[in-house]
Design an enzyme around this catalytic site. Sequence first.
Site: not given
Length: 759
Positions: A247, A283-285, A287
């Site tokens: 995401c 999750s994107d880092c 996020a």
Amino acid sequence: MVFLSAFALFLGALVVPARSGVTYPNCANGPLRSNLVCDTSAAPEARAAALVAAMSNNEKLANLINNSPGVSRLGLSAYQWWNEALHGVAHNRGITWGGQFSAATQFPQAITTSAAFDDPLIERIGIIISTEARAFANNGRAHLDFWTPNVNPFRDPRWGRGHETPGEDAFRNKKWAEAFVSGMQGTEATHRVVATCKHYAAYDLENAGSTTRFNFDAKVSTQDLAEYYLPPFQQCARDSKVGSIMCSYNAVNGVPACASPYLIDTILRKHWNWTDQNQYVVSDCDAVYYLGNANGGHRYKSSYAAAIGASLEAGCDNMCWATGGTTPDPASAFNSQQFSQATLDKAMLRQMQGLVRAGYFDGPNSLYRNLGAADVNTQTAQGTALKAAEEGIVLLKNNGILPMPLNGSSFQVAMVGFWANAADKMLGGYSGSPPFNHDAVTAARSMGVTVNYVNGPLTQSSADTSAAVNAAQKSNVVIFFGGIDNTVEKESQDRTSIAWPSGQLAMIQRLAQTGKPVIVVRMGTHVDDTPLLSLPNVKAILWAGYPGQDGGTAVMNIITGAASPAGRLPITVYPSSYTNQAPYTNMALRPSGSYPGRTYRWYKDAVFPFGYGLHYTNFSVSVQGFSTTFSIADLLDSCKGSAVYLDLCPFPSVPISVTNTGSWASDYVALGFLAGDFGPSPRPIKTLATYKRVFGVQPGQTQTAELEWKLESLARVDEKGNRVLYPGTYTLLLDQPTLANVTFTLTGEEAVLDQWPQP
Ligand SMILES: *[C@@H]1O[C@H](CO)[C@@H](O)[C@H](O)[C@H]1NC(C)=O
Ligand SMILES: *[C@@H]1O[C@H](CO)[C@@H](O)[C@H](O)[C@H]1NC(C)=O
Ligand SMILES: *[C@@H]1O[C@H](CO)[C@@H](O)[C@H](O)[C@H]1NC(C)=O
Ligand SMILES: *[C@@H]1O[C@H](CO)[C@@H](O)[C@H](O)[C@H]1NC(C)=O
């Protein structure tokens, strides 16, 4: 303290440096040996469930992050979920380079391989990347999860990460994703590695003034979401059963993507039936950090703990954090009731089931465990990297100068511009160490060409042109290498201008004044070539994007005619004024008022349109008879029972014949675009519906091919996001510009192929 750290240093010197790669659990005689997770005959879900059942809450809570500590009591070692392999095994958190694993094949970026319109090639690339990745993992130098591919449609030419993607078209990206994920994960029950399609969803902005990817709220209509931003993810989740989805940082219509029950649960898991294998969302880092109360973020929740809860409850299962944020603390979020026990157990189950499916618990004799150093940088891999670059190069202008053998006696070539010998730049973002890096100057010299090389500016507005002019004057031809590179367009950095950098343009203009023929090789993604088109001495323009480890060889092979150009643009080349007409943050695809719309489907004034690309020869193409009327009811009846999803029902393929009418052998990409006055208004100019690369058409030869497609390619998306098959008159336009067309009719009542869940 001093004593302790000295002691630690001393110990460190004795101990072999720890690799961060995977340590497979010992199922033969470790603590898990009697756990069902080690039983390869059991169902993956039951195996993962048995492992999760053996974990305490604290052990589960500690393992909700990308750098999971594992569970030493159970013999589960630490595991880094964050490994990258966008176009080859990359330098990144979970990957340790060295020894026999000091290099891995570095393919062109997706923007270049996409231009080949050769999906079997994309699958072969995926197989090679994942084979090398698995070999790294088997030797404790990587893990089994790789956060690739990046399939966001490249909506705006300013985007710094556009080159990581297959381009601007939803259908192209969908097909690219299908081929790549299949290559990466393989077609066996055990995955070679777990792929991750990113970034879900509508992520294509890094920084536009004070709007950044961490706080951007993308306003997207339901129609655009279903029609444009999501199809590549539908492919990954519903049809390719990708092991994981990432995401994105941005919000969509007010809700951060990583906390969106609509995106993650309603669409991804339920509508696309992605629950069936318990795949995980990461999750994107940072996020999750930025959706809480962090400065510069969405401020969607009032605390980090609440952000963690919102994200996990929405269906995100693993939180990546990087240096920008602080470590998430899932335990305190859990203890303050921000997420439930069921959510915790589900997240763990999904993560562990991914590892089960990748053979993590299957013992040393299991599938893919034999891959090792001998499977990295093979001859086949090197050949594929070169071939991919050659196939992806696009010829944009040629007044007949190309192909040009550069080997006559006393022939000299001026190679000008920083890109000419910038080996490292050819790889682009998210790269690893290639076994070699052949820039164009190196490649030309190794072909025996006499090269006069002169550097050139990147962004400087003026540069001394005297050395370049001298080189031109003593040479027979000038090859200028320019455009932008990934210091200008990169992660966290978008562009504000899509014009040719002025210093480079001035140098090209000055070189053209010498009277020597100038060939321009444009690298990077996108700049407006208009000024070059009006310079008669610029005899040819090639676009190579980021062509990878053998990109210089590929470019020289194209220039000399050892390979023939047949790539097609996977992006629109916009005029530089476009950035003034289309606000970066406007996500709408359709034009309205002074807003010009986006992509070739809606935008009319391209410098070079999507699908454009010349050859060293000419082709004619024709359709070999095609039934003219189809009943919608019959199409659906003949499909029901065989296809679960109506949009995947086959439509009769179109037989074409392709004739090389010139005198040079070449591949030919047959592009089929659909146009017609059916479906909701406004209607797109045309839409890519099918394509096929035809190989090695000899001069005078005619080859036949079948353009295959499915009902999805005929459908249009209404304002509610439904994919609908409409009655009406359809025209299939072959090639860009159109060389032939065929018209057919669909009769009967319109039919909904995919009923879209409303937000
Ligand atoms: C959804 O997944 C379940 C579980 O694998 C499967 O039984 C079902 O057939 C799938 N539904 C569709 C429409 O594919
Ligand atoms: C020059 O190159 C062309 C094609 O690149 C090749 O056919 C030809 O044999 C070469 N000539 C010499 C003298 O090497
Ligand atoms: C292709 O055809 C056009 C029009 O007949 C002609 O001008 C051009 O030279 C041809 N190009 C090649 C590469 O044969
Ligand atoms: C389709 O081809 C015919 C000639 O066969 C031509 O008259 C017509 O204009 C073409 N239509 C389109 C939309 O290109």
